[in-house]
Motif scaffolding. Structure first.
Motif, mmCIF file in Angstrom:
data_model
loop_
_atom_site.group_PDB
_atom_site.id
_atom_site.type_symbol
_atom_site.label_atom_id
_atom_site.label_comp_id
_atom_site.label_asym_id
_atom_site.label_seq_id
_atom_site.Cartn_x
_atom_site.Cartn_y
_atom_site.Cartn_z
ATOM 1 N N TYR A 60 41.532 41.333 37.147
ATOM 2 C CA TYR A 60 41.938 42.719 37.393
ATOM 3 C C TYR A 60 42.742 42.852 38.679
ATOM 4 O O TYR A 60 43.436 43.850 38.866
ATOM 5 N N ILE A 61 42.660 41.875 39.565
ATOM 6 C CA ILE A 61 43.509 41.879 40.763
ATOM 7 C C ILE A 61 44.969 41.740 40.346
ATOM 8 O O ILE A 61 45.847 42.437 40.855
ATOM 9 N N GLU B 215 37.295 38.259 44.514
ATOM 10 C CA GLU B 215 37.085 39.699 44.627
ATOM 11 C C GLU B 215 37.863 40.229 45.816
ATOM 12 O O GLU B 215 37.803 39.665 46.912
ATOM 13 N N LEU C 34 33.747 41.520 33.338
ATOM 14 C CA LEU C 34 34.831 40.608 33.675
ATOM 15 C C LEU C 34 35.252 39.768 32.480
ATOM 16 O O LEU C 34 36.420 39.521 32.261
ATOM 17 N N GLY D 278 37.322 45.646 45.751
ATOM 18 C CA GLY D 278 36.464 46.099 44.662
ATOM 19 C C GLY D 278 36.915 45.646 43.289
ATOM 20 O O GLY D 278 36.272 45.971 42.297
ATOM 21 N N LEU D 279 38.006 44.909 43.205
ATOM 22 C CA LEU D 279 38.494 44.393 41.931
ATOM 23 C C LEU D 279 38.105 42.933 41.821
ATOM 24 O O LEU D 279 38.101 42.206 42.800
ATOM 25 N N ARG D 280 37.791 42.497 40.607
ATOM 26 C CA ARG D 280 37.323 41.136 40.425
ATOM 27 C C ARG D 280 38.220 40.384 39.452
ATOM 28 O O ARG D 280 38.639 40.921 38.444
ATOM 29 N N GLY D 281 38.469 39.134 39.781
ATOM 30 C CA GLY D 281 39.131 38.204 38.875
ATOM 31 C C GLY D 281 40.496 38.640 38.411
ATOM 32 O O GLY D 281 41.405 38.910 39.190
ATOM 33 N N LYS E 189 31.906 31.852 41.847
ATOM 34 C CA LYS E 189 32.032 33.297 41.700
ATOM 35 C C LYS E 189 33.501 33.671 41.553
ATOM 36 O O LYS E 189 34.377 33.003 42.082
ATOM 37 N N GLN F 181 37.271 47.137 33.625
ATOM 38 C CA GLN F 181 36.338 46.463 34.512
ATOM 39 C C GLN F 181 34.919 46.958 34.283
ATOM 40 O O GLN F 181 33.967 46.218 34.500
#
Length: 102
Positions: free
Chosen positions: A34-35, A26, A84, A29-32, A23, A80
């Motif tokens: 976008y962090i 995270e 992703l 609330g931001l994933r991959g 996975k 987002q």
């Protein structure tokens, strides 16, 4: 040799599967990826606050920093929302002249 194969069977109830390894990361609330974009937006906001404070004063630098944060957050949430792993989606009608027959 048969005992080794029996021990490597993945349907064995003693075999533990760690499903969280595939996975994306995270946080908040931001994933991959976008962090990293959020970290870049915060970094640009802090840099604009510093440079704006030296050049213009506190109020204008605060407005610049908040503008950078708002634009960065809006861009991140917009991207987002698409997903992703965004891909280029071609628009139009495609006509294939020949196709493979299997």
């Amino acid at each position: 040799m048969a005992e080794i194969r029996d021990n490597l069977n993945t349907s064995d109830p003693e075999y533990h599967v760690y499903r969280g390894l595939q996975k994306p990361l995270e946080a908040f609330g931001l994933r991959g990826r976008y962090i990293y974009w959020a970290a870049a937006a915060v970094g640009c906001a802090l840099l604009s606050l510093l440079i704006g404070y030296i050049a213009f004063g506190f109020l204008i630098s605060l407005c610049l920093a908040l503008t950078f944060l708002a634009v960065g957050a809006g861009f991140i949430f917009y991207k987002q929302h698409k997903g992703l792993h965004t891909k280029k989606v071609p628009k139009g009608v495609f006509i294939f002249y020949k196709s493979r027959d299997f």
